[in-house]
Design an enzyme around this catalytic site. Structure first.
Site, PDB file in Angstrom:
ATOM      1  N   ASP A  49      -0.163   4.998   0.939  1.00 41.54           N
ATOM      2  CA  ASP A  49      -0.426   5.970   2.010  1.00 41.54           C
ATOM      3  C   ASP A  49      -0.350   5.309   3.380  1.00 41.54           C
ATOM      4  OD1 ASP A  49      -1.038   8.113   0.192  1.00 41.54           O
ATOM      5  OD2 ASP A  49      -2.984   7.196  -0.169  1.00 41.54           O
ATOM      6  N   ASP A 107       0.875  -1.161   0.000  1.00 45.81           N
ATOM      7  CA  ASP A 107       0.000   0.000   0.000  1.00 45.81           C
ATOM      8  C   ASP A 107       0.925   1.227   0.000  1.00 45.81           C
ATOM      9  OD1 ASP A 107      -2.289   1.690   0.491  1.00 45.81           O
ATOM     10  OD2 ASP A 107      -1.649   1.761   2.585  1.00 45.81           O
ATOM     11  N   ASP A 146      -1.512  -0.441   6.125  1.00 43.88           N
ATOM     12  CA  ASP A 146      -1.732   0.247   7.406  1.00 43.88           C
ATOM     13  C   ASP A 146      -3.220   0.388   7.725  1.00 43.88           C
ATOM     14  OD1 ASP A 146      -2.194   2.180   5.337  1.00 43.88           O
ATOM     15  OD2 ASP A 146      -2.139   3.730   6.875  1.00 43.88           O
ATOM     16  N   GLY A 189      -7.541   3.742   3.374  1.00 46.78           N
ATOM     17  CA  GLY A 189      -7.674   2.724   2.327  1.00 46.78           C
ATOM     18  C   GLY A 189      -8.955   2.845   1.513  1.00 46.78           C
ATOM     19  N   ASN A 211      -3.539   9.717  -6.739  1.00 43.66           N
ATOM     20  CA  ASN A 211      -2.319  10.528  -6.641  1.00 43.66           C
ATOM     21  C   ASN A 211      -1.068   9.661  -6.476  1.00 43.66           C
ATOM     22  OD1 ASN A 211      -3.375  13.382  -6.526  1.00 43.66           O
ATOM     23  ND2 ASN A 211      -4.524  12.521  -4.818  1.00 43.66           N
TER      24      ASN A 211
HETATM   25  C1  BG6 Z   1      -5.860   5.622   0.024  1.00 41.55           C
HETATM   26  C2  BG6 Z   1      -5.932   6.389   1.320  1.00 41.55           C
HETATM   27  O1  BG6 Z   1      -4.572   5.152  -0.171  1.00 41.55           O
HETATM   28  O2  BG6 Z   1      -6.227   6.448  -1.078  1.00 41.55           O
HETATM   29  C3  BG6 Z   1      -7.307   7.031   1.483  1.00 41.55           C
HETATM   30  O3  BG6 Z   1      -5.683   5.527   2.402  1.00 41.55           O
HETATM   31  C4  BG6 Z   1      -7.639   7.860   0.260  1.00 41.55           C
HETATM   32  O4  BG6 Z   1      -7.289   7.829   2.639  1.00 41.55           O
HETATM   33  C5  BG6 Z   1      -7.542   7.001  -0.990  1.00 41.55           C
HETATM   34  O5  BG6 Z   1      -8.968   8.387   0.353  1.00 41.55           O
HETATM   35  C6  BG6 Z   1      -7.833   7.776  -2.274  1.00 41.55           C
HETATM   36  O6  BG6 Z   1      -6.819   8.710  -2.478  1.00 41.55           O
HETATM   37  P1  BG6 Z   1      -6.880   9.899  -3.509  1.00 41.55           P
HETATM   38  O7  BG6 Z   1      -5.460  10.415  -3.516  1.00 41.55           O
HETATM   39  O8  BG6 Z   1      -7.255   9.317  -4.846  1.00 41.55           O
HETATM   40  O9  BG6 Z   1      -7.886  10.873  -3.028  1.00 41.55           O
HETATM   41 MG    MG Z   2      -2.761   3.130   3.603  1.00 42.31          MG
END
Ligand code: BG6
Ligand code: MG
Length: 220
Positions: free
Chosen positions: A12, A10, A172, A48, A120
């Site tokens: 984030d 993973d 996590d 997640g 992202n």
């Molecule tokens: C996950 C995070 O990896 O990505 C979440 O744990 C987040 O908190 C999700 O909402 C989506 O991310 P993003 O960058 O597309 O808004």
């Molecule tokens: Mg994570």
């Protein structure tokens, strides 16, 4: 017994501390635009989870109903604030032990994949300079279902040519551990054992972790 062939990470909260930035941006949105606060404990249920699902959970938590257009505006605003935070990141933001562990993984002949629902993910990996460490990248642009659905990890395994029982997921998030388990993979929780109760093994971080110790702990 199957040998580990692929490690699926993973992003984030495992490779970088962006889980904290997601919380900061969602909390700002709740405070400034919705008129309530979200606790760190509630934030565990957002980890997640995709951007749109996270917003839905926050709105339900505060008993707020919005139109699809209003939700779109808020999700975009949260992402703008989040991107402002990640744009300040650099290679020093990679979490302790990650670079060394990725190197040990490569030397052991184990494939390295990213399994993140974030849209992202690629810009973050570029910004912190480790995009090329990954043999496969499955991110929010490649999946239709967020964690706890196993899609992200099953796609990663497929791209890496590994079967689920040859994969280990590093996560996590409670939703991420569930996704790994539903994919039929072994799971390593990164965080607290009292939160990641369903993980096969829970570690505070990957600092000084060896492939051999991990294999033993996972009974590979
Ligand atoms: C996950 C995070 O990896 O990505 C979440 O744990 C987040 O908190 C999700 O909402 C989506 O991310 P993003 O960058 O597309 O808004
Ligand atoms: Mg994570």
């Amino acid at each position: 017994m199957a040998q580990p062939k692929a490690f699926l990470f993973d992003l984030d909260g495992v490779i970088v501390d962006t889980a904290h930035f997601h919380y900061q941006a969602w909390r700002r949105l709740a405070n400034e635009k919705l008129g309530f606060d979200i606790s760190e404990e509630f934030n565990e249920s957002l980890k997640g989870v995709s951007r749109t699902e996270s917003l839905d959970r926050i709105l339900a938590h505060g008993n707020v109903t919005l139109s699809p257009a209003e939700k779109e505006t808020l999700a975009t605003l949260k992402n703008d604030w989040y991107v402002e935070l990640i744009n300040k990141m650099n290679p020093d933001d990679i979490l302790p032990g990650i670079n060394a562990f990725l190197e040990k993984t490569r030397l052991a002949g184990i494939k390295i994949g990213l399994g993140s629902v974030s849209k992202n993910a690629k810009p973050i990996l570029e910004r912190i300079g480790i995009l090329s460490a990954f043999d496969a990248i499955i991110d929010g642009t490649k999946i239709t279902k967020g964690k706890p659905d196993p899609e992200v990890f099953l796609k990663g395994a497929e791209e890496l040519g590994a079967s689920p029982d040859e994969c280990v997921v590093f996560e996590d998030a409670v939703a991420g551990i569930e996704a790994g388990r539903r994919a039929g993979m072994k799971t390593v929780g990164i965080g607290q054992p009292d939160i990641l109760t369903e993980a096969d093994v829970v570690l505070a971080n990957l600092n000084n972790m060896t492939i051999e110790d991990l294999r033993k702990a996972l009974h590979f």
